[in-house]
Design a protein around this motif. Structure first.
Motif, PDB file in Angstrom:
ATOM      1  N   GLU A 703      36.698  14.058  33.236  1.00  0.00           N
ATOM      2  CA  GLU A 703      36.273  13.950  31.830  1.00  0.00           C
ATOM      3  C   GLU A 703      35.347  15.097  31.454  1.00  0.00           C
ATOM      4  OE1 GLU A 703      36.413   9.051  31.478  1.00  0.00           O
ATOM      5  OE2 GLU A 703      34.500  10.105  31.668  1.00  0.00           O
ATOM      6  N   LEU A 704      34.418  15.434  32.338  1.00  0.00           N
ATOM      7  CA  LEU A 704      33.503  16.537  32.050  1.00  0.00           C
ATOM      8  C   LEU A 704      34.258  17.863  31.950  1.00  0.00           C
ATOM      9  CD1 LEU A 704      30.419  15.740  34.312  1.00  0.00           C
ATOM     10  CD2 LEU A 704      30.575  15.555  31.843  1.00  0.00           C
ATOM     11  N   GLU A 705      35.213  18.074  32.859  1.00  0.00           N
ATOM     12  CA  GLU A 705      35.999  19.308  32.814  1.00  0.00           C
ATOM     13  C   GLU A 705      36.791  19.394  31.516  1.00  0.00           C
ATOM     14  OE1 GLU A 705      38.202  18.913  36.423  1.00  0.00           O
ATOM     15  OE2 GLU A 705      36.829  20.198  37.565  1.00  0.00           O
ATOM     16  N   THR A 706      37.337  18.278  31.072  1.00  0.00           N
ATOM     17  CA  THR A 706      38.073  18.250  29.801  1.00  0.00           C
ATOM     18  C   THR A 706      37.147  18.562  28.636  1.00  0.00           C
ATOM     19  OG1 THR A 706      39.623  16.615  30.675  1.00  0.00           O
ATOM     20  CG2 THR A 706      39.496  16.821  28.285  1.00  0.00           C
ATOM     21  N   GLU A 707      35.958  17.955  28.638  1.00  0.00           N
ATOM     22  CA  GLU A 707      34.997  18.206  27.567  1.00  0.00           C
ATOM     23  C   GLU A 707      34.597  19.680  27.511  1.00  0.00           C
ATOM     24  OE1 GLU A 707      32.665  13.915  27.267  1.00  0.00           O
ATOM     25  OE2 GLU A 707      31.718  15.613  28.265  1.00  0.00           O
ATOM     26  N   LEU A 708      34.400  20.281  28.688  1.00  0.00           N
ATOM     27  CA  LEU A 708      33.946  21.673  28.721  1.00  0.00           C
ATOM     28  C   LEU A 708      35.001  22.642  28.198  1.00  0.00           C
ATOM     29  CD1 LEU A 708      32.056  21.671  32.133  1.00  0.00           C
ATOM     30  CD2 LEU A 708      31.058  21.973  29.872  1.00  0.00           C
ATOM     31  N   LYS A 709      36.257  22.208  28.161  1.00  0.00           N
ATOM     32  CA  LYS A 709      37.312  23.040  27.588  1.00  0.00           C
ATOM     33  C   LYS A 709      37.322  22.972  26.067  1.00  0.00           C
ATOM     34  CE  LYS A 709      40.377  22.582  31.615  1.00  0.00           C
ATOM     35  NZ  LYS A 709      41.655  22.027  32.109  1.00  0.00           N
ATOM     36  N   LYS A 710      36.577  22.011  25.501  1.00  0.00           N
ATOM     37  CA  LYS A 710      36.596  21.810  24.046  1.00  0.00           C
ATOM     38  C   LYS A 710      35.412  22.452  23.329  1.00  0.00           C
ATOM     39  CE  LYS A 710      38.741  17.195  24.269  1.00  0.00           C
ATOM     40  NZ  LYS A 710      38.554  15.778  23.861  1.00  0.00           N
ATOM     41  N   ILE A 711      34.506  23.050  24.075  1.00  0.00           N
ATOM     42  CA  ILE A 711      33.225  23.435  23.475  1.00  0.00           C
ATOM     43  C   ILE A 711      33.358  24.606  22.505  1.00  0.00           C
ATOM     44  CG2 ILE A 711      31.919  22.599  25.442  1.00  0.00           C
ATOM     45  CD1 ILE A 711      31.970  26.266  24.984  1.00  0.00           C
ATOM     46  N   GLU A 712      32.498  24.587  21.524  1.00  0.00           N
ATOM     47  CA  GLU A 712      32.290  25.726  20.625  1.00  0.00           C
ATOM     48  C   GLU A 712      30.787  25.899  20.507  1.00  0.00           C
ATOM     49  OE1 GLU A 712      34.070  25.472  16.777  1.00  0.00           O
ATOM     50  OE2 GLU A 712      32.986  27.228  16.014  1.00  0.00           O
ATOM     51  N   ILE A 713      30.273  27.028  20.994  1.00  0.00           N
ATOM     52  CA  ILE A 713      28.830  27.247  21.023  1.00  0.00           C
ATOM     53  C   ILE A 713      28.351  27.708  19.653  1.00  0.00           C
ATOM     54  CG2 ILE A 713      26.970  28.592  22.069  1.00  0.00           C
ATOM     55  CD1 ILE A 713      28.641  28.744  24.596  1.00  0.00           C
ATOM     56  N   ILE A 714      27.335  27.033  19.149  1.00  0.00           N
ATOM     57  CA  ILE A 714      26.729  27.368  17.854  1.00  0.00           C
ATOM     58  C   ILE A 714      25.283  27.784  18.094  1.00  0.00           C
ATOM     59  CG2 ILE A 714      26.174  26.538  15.536  1.00  0.00           C
ATOM     60  CD1 ILE A 714      29.147  26.614  16.114  1.00  0.00           C
ATOM     61  N   ASP A 715      24.885  28.875  17.493  1.00  0.00           N
ATOM     62  CA  ASP A 715      23.509  29.356  17.604  1.00  0.00           C
ATOM     63  C   ASP A 715      22.685  28.770  16.450  1.00  0.00           C
ATOM     64  OD1 ASP A 715      21.930  32.663  17.778  1.00  0.00           O
ATOM     65  OD2 ASP A 715      21.135  30.636  17.938  1.00  0.00           O
ATOM     66  N   PRO A 716      21.747  27.846  16.724  1.00  0.00           N
ATOM     67  CA  PRO A 716      20.961  27.233  15.642  1.00  0.00           C
ATOM     68  C   PRO A 716      20.137  28.228  14.848  1.00  0.00           C
ATOM     69  CG  PRO A 716      20.790  25.961  17.667  1.00  0.00           C
ATOM     70  CD  PRO A 716      21.456  27.254  18.027  1.00  0.00           C
ATOM     71  N   THR A 717      19.858  29.409  15.443  1.00  0.00           N
ATOM     72  CA  THR A 717      19.063  30.390  14.701  1.00  0.00           C
ATOM     73  C   THR A 717      19.827  30.955  13.507  1.00  0.00           C
ATOM     74  OG1 THR A 717      19.821  32.208  16.122  1.00  0.00           O
ATOM     75  CG2 THR A 717      17.842  31.016  16.806  1.00  0.00           C
ATOM     76  N   ALA A 725      22.876  20.662   8.158  1.00  0.00           N
ATOM     77  CA  ALA A 725      24.027  21.061   8.959  1.00  0.00           C
ATOM     78  C   ALA A 725      23.605  21.112  10.419  1.00  0.00           C
ATOM     79  CB  ALA A 725      24.551  22.429   8.516  1.00  0.00           C
ATOM     80  N   PHE A 726      24.571  21.365  11.274  1.00  0.00           N
ATOM     81  CA  PHE A 726      24.287  21.566  12.696  1.00  0.00           C
ATOM     82  C   PHE A 726      23.267  22.691  12.839  1.00  0.00           C
ATOM     83  CE2 PHE A 726      25.800  21.231  17.144  1.00  0.00           C
ATOM     84  CZ  PHE A 726      25.156  22.332  17.668  1.00  0.00           C
ATOM     85  N   LEU A 746      21.809  18.474  16.346  1.00  0.00           N
ATOM     86  CA  LEU A 746      22.437  19.373  17.311  1.00  0.00           C
ATOM     87  C   LEU A 746      23.691  18.704  17.878  1.00  0.00           C
ATOM     88  CD1 LEU A 746      19.259  20.681  19.190  1.00  0.00           C
ATOM     89  CD2 LEU A 746      20.578  21.880  17.445  1.00  0.00           C
ATOM     90  N   GLY A 747      24.145  19.165  19.046  1.00  0.00           N
ATOM     91  CA  GLY A 747      25.339  18.604  19.643  1.00  0.00           C
ATOM     92  C   GLY A 747      25.035  17.375  20.481  1.00  0.00           C
ATOM     93  N   LEU A 764      24.286   8.824  10.976  1.00  0.00           N
ATOM     94  CA  LEU A 764      23.245   9.341  10.093  1.00  0.00           C
ATOM     95  C   LEU A 764      23.445  10.831   9.844  1.00  0.00           C
ATOM     96  CD1 LEU A 764      20.643   9.156   8.512  1.00  0.00           C
ATOM     97  CD2 LEU A 764      19.358   9.378  10.649  1.00  0.00           C
ATOM     98  N   ALA A 765      23.751  11.605  10.901  1.00  0.00           N
ATOM     99  CA  ALA A 765      23.955  13.049  10.742  1.00  0.00           C
ATOM    100  C   ALA A 765      25.144  13.325   9.833  1.00  0.00           C
ATOM    101  CB  ALA A 765      24.156  13.702  12.107  1.00  0.00           C
ATOM    102  N   ARG A 766      26.222  12.557   9.980  1.00  0.00           N
ATOM    103  CA  ARG A 766      27.396  12.768   9.135  1.00  0.00           C
ATOM    104  C   ARG A 766      27.083  12.467   7.675  1.00  0.00           C
ATOM    105  NH1 ARG A 766      30.580   9.855  13.251  1.00  0.00           N
ATOM    106  NH2 ARG A 766      30.996   8.227  11.712  1.00  0.00           N
ATOM    107  N   ALA A 767      26.265  11.431   7.451  1.00  0.00           N
ATOM    108  CA  ALA A 767      25.905  11.094   6.074  1.00  0.00           C
ATOM    109  C   ALA A 767      25.023  12.164   5.449  1.00  0.00           C
ATOM    110  CB  ALA A 767      25.191   9.749   6.046  1.00  0.00           C
TER     111      ALA A 767
END
Length: 802
Positions: A703-717, A725-726, A746-747, A764-767
């Motif tokens: 499951e962790l390996e599958t999740e790590l294939k889905k990531i998109e890194i966002i820079d909060p700065t 927003a994120f 955040l994520g 709450l974040a989605r709202a």
């Protein structure tokens, strides 16, 4: 050893000869000759001190090995005497102490040791009292006397130390010879006394320019360096830590003291960029960023040539050269290409270094004459790939000759014919170019078309190439060249065909969409190719391709569709989809509604990508959600195909997986083995439990390996603080409870217990997403609906551990 005590530098050959002479004398048991040769070596050897020490140590080891301890001590005494004559007092003392260790009953060494201590610690007024108190000249055990001397001279007045018990840095303010104690002012305990016998155990001696010392006594200077010369500050820190240090260790020293905590990420980004240009700095990659100070600059050119020579295929050789060029001149190349596309004069895009000339010459030799089989239209897949690789190699050589016509080395290395000479037609060239990953090689090949066919023939063939799939990256520069040649009518016809039937040419249309979104080629845009229409068509085409991809059975077709979808998604998601704000500004309400509906149902977008593209529309037209969908904007009822995270969140998840694979699963395997050895497995509860845990751990790792294939890194700065927003920190008023609350969005991997960080996927974040200060958000929470007023939005504070 101080710099002044270094033996002269010179060639190693005389030293090697001297060592061989010593070995010969040892083999012959000519021990008097051995002592003589050692004396000559120390007094005359042209070698670095380390080499001389190694030679003497080798002799001593061999003598001890044949039970000649007294002879070994004599050799050390001779070496010490010669070192003392040359002013190497500390080295002389070290050899004498080793001689005393080998022959503790040798009384003659006592006076020599005393003289050596006087020379090594010349200038210390307390050295005579130390000699008397230690019993060096009068005591019965010379080893104990030396130990007391070492304790006494370990520190002197003015020396700096750090306490192992947490008292911080200290400065020696006095030495009490009679009571054998040091007086030290520590940061956290001034005026402390410590026994000489305990000092070595509890204290570590620091040089005056150690980073910890400077933070204590000269903090303002370090702050000035942080602002004006961050590389020098890093150099001081790394040198203080032994020449190599992990970034997080350096950060513990500097952040919050020299560099304000809130400014660390920005400061480190600047410092890393500057240190990367310093030839004596080596900076490793995340997550364990290691900084190393090199003794001498690396010869990167020699290293890359060696790597080139080790490459087995043309493809790898070309890739080595391309990587070398990108690493050395990324900005220059980009600037030159832009200048060339605009028709301006600029410097060459290939810098003719000796290493590059050498590699290109070897590449040309390996290729030989122009590859005749470039014109061959058939063959196996592997043969076609090899021809594409050879075409890329020829393109590289042709580019070198074109950019350096007066460079003798590059001209000789690039005597091959123009790239496209042997390609029978534009369609065949396009087929080859599809197999080349490097955009520069593709552009070179297209430029060579003009040299082969002339301007008029080039226009006809280039327009044909622009229709080819998978060549979307050469669309813009080739279009600009065609405009320079007055081919606007042909381009209008081409663009009109793409707009009327985008599904027939998805890759060229994706390239066209990108140029229109960037505001280019507006003068040759036919009717129906305005900005709003192009964006809407791009969204619709992506939906169409996504649906076809889901239904496709043939794997080759799925790969082709996936590539086209990636091009369109890359175009639409550029700059986080902010061009959709332009659509909302330029288009009508109907255009916004249409875009929103196509995004919401789009088969070519993941849920997170839909969320990203919806936000600009909702920001400028909040009612678009009510008009088109009763669901809360950004709601995701299914597992996301892409998981947004920060760099820190990614590293945290990677550590979790690493611990599973390297600790938990191996331990479980050992448990299974131990349980299996207990006998009957049918009634073995421990074995059954271990097997169940194995299933759980392997499932969790998968499951962790599958999740790590889905990531998109966002820079909060880079977060937009105009809307929630994120990557933002939002201050709210809970209307029902009449209290203020604050959350950082955040994520899911960034969420930590006991903090106010919430996942962007949380209700709450989605709202809150898309809301601006002063607006009201209604969230469906587990304990009922809640209403919040958005008071303030700021960037999320990120504690980057790197």
């Amino acid at each position: 050893m101080t710099p002044s005590e270094t033996l002269p530098e010179c060639e190693i050959a005389p030293l090697a000869s001297a060592r061989e002479g010593l070995r010969t004398a040892l083999r012959k048991r000519d021990l008097d000759r051995v002592a003589q040769l050692v004396a000559e070596l120390v007094s005359e050897a042209d070698a670095e001190t380390g080499e001389v020490i190694g030679a003497v140590d080798e002799v001593v080891t061999r003598l001890v090995g044949i039970s000649e301890r007294r002879r070994a001590a004599e050799v050390l005494a001779v070496a010490a005497d010669e070192a003392g004559r040359r002013g190497l007092a500390r080295r002389s003392l070290a050899w004498l102490k080793e001689a005393a260790r080998l022959t503790p009953g040798e009384a003659d060494l006592r006076e020599e040791l005393a003289q050596a201590y006087r020379a090594a610690f010349d200038g210390r007024a307390d050295i005579e009292s130390f000699i008397d108190a230690s019993g060096l000249l009068t005591g019965s055990r010379i080893g104990a006397a030396i130990e007391r001397m070492e304790d006494a001279v370990f520190l002197g007045e003015g020396d700096f130390v750090v306490h192992s018990g947490g008292w911080g840095v200290g400065k020696v303010t006095g030495v009490d010879e009679e009571r054998e104690r040091f007086q030290i002012d520590f940061e956290k305990k001034p005026g402390h006394e410590i026994a000489q016998t305990m000092a070595k155990k509890a204290l570590k001696k620091l040089v005056p320019d150690h980073i910890d010392v400077l933070i204590w006594i000269d903090l303002e200077r370090l702050k000035s360096l942080a602002a004006d010369d961050p590389v020098e500050l890093l150099r001081i820190a790394v040198r203080s830590l032994g020449g190599e240090a992990q970034l997080k260790v350096i950060r513990t020293r500097l952040s919050g003291t020299v560099v304000p905590s809130g400014d660390w990420t920005k400061w480190w980004g600047k410092a890393r960029k500057l240190a990367g240009k310093d030839p004596l700095f080596e900076i490793g990659g995340a997550p364990r960023t290691i900084l190393t100070l090199l003794e001498q600059p690396r010869d990167e050119d020699a290293e890359v040539v060696e790597k080139f020579e080790k490459a087995y295929t043309i493809e790898h050789k070309v890739a080595t050269i391309r990587t070398y060029l990108r690493a050395r001149l990324p900005k220059k190349e980009r600037g030159v290409r832009k200048q060339q596309q605009e028709g301006a004069e600029g410097p060459a895009s290939i810098d003719a270094t000796e290493a590059l000339v050498e590699m290109l010459a070897k590449l040309a030799t390996e290729l030989g004459e122009p590859p005749e089989d470039l014109a061959d239209p058939g063959g196996t897949v592997r043969k076609i790939e090899k021809r594409a690789n050879r075409l890329e190699a020829v393109a590289l050589l042709y580019e070198a000759r074109r950019t350096h016509p007066d460079s003798e080395g590059l001209t000789e290395a690039a005597q091959l014919f123009p790239v496209a000479r042997e390609i029978p037609c534009a369609a065949a060239l396009a087929e080859r170019l599809r197999l080349i990953d490097d955009t520069g090689a593709r552009l070179t090949a297209v430029r060579a078309l003009e040299e082969r066919a002339g301007e008029e023939g080039f226009a006809e063939e280039a327009l044909e190439v622009l229709h080819a799939p998978a060549l979307w990256d050469i669309f813009e520069p080739t279009t600009e060249r065609l405009l320079e040649l007055g081919q606007s009518d042909g381009l209008k016809t081409l663009i009109n065909g793409l707009v009327l039937a985008p599904g027939d040419y998805p890759d060229p249309f994706a390239a066209l969409a990108r140029t229109r979104i960037q505001g280019k080629f507006e003068d040759i845009s036919p009717e129906g190719a305005d900005f709003v229409s192009i964006v809407l068509k791009a969204l619709g085409l992506l939906d169409q391709l996504g649906a076809e991809w889901q239904m496709a059975v043939d794997q080759d077709r799925k790969v082709e569709l996936r590539a086209s979808m990636d091009h369109l998604r890359g175009t639409l998601l550029e700059k986080r989809g902010r061009h959709l704000e332009t659509l909302a500004e330029k288009g009508t309400a109907e255009d916004v509604d249409r875009a929103f509906r196509v995004i919401r149902r789009n088969c070519g977008l993941t849920e997170n990508q839909k969320y990203i593209l919806e936000r600009p529309l909702i920001k400028l037209d909040p009612d678009v959600v009510k008009r088109n969908d009763r669901a809360v904007a950004g709601t995701m009822d299914t597992e996301p195909d892409v998981i947004l995270t920060t760099e820190r969140g990614l590293q945290k998840r990677q550590r979790d997986l690493q611990h599973l694979l390297e600790v938990d699963i191996p331990e479980n395997s050992r448990d299974i083995g131990r349980a299996a050895r207990m006998g009957d497995l049918s009634e073995n509860a421990e074995w059954s439990a271990a097997i169940e845990r194995q299933q759980f751990l392997t499932k969790k790792a998968a499951e962790l390996e599958t999740e790590l294939k889905k990531i998109e890194i966002i820079d909060p700065t880079e977060a937009d603080t105009n809307v929630v927003a994120f990557g933002t920190r939002v201050r709210l008023r809970n209307i029902q409870a009449d209290r203020e609350e604050e959350y950082v969005i955040l994520g899911p991997w960034d969420v930590e217990d006991g903090t106010n960080i919430i996942s962007y996927l949380a209700p709450l974040a989605r709202a809150l997403t898309g809301k601006t200060p002063g607006t009201i958000a209604e969230a469906a929470l587990p304990d009922g609906k809640a209403r919040y007023e958005v008071l303030e939005i700021d960037k999320a504070p990120i504690d980057d551990d790197d």
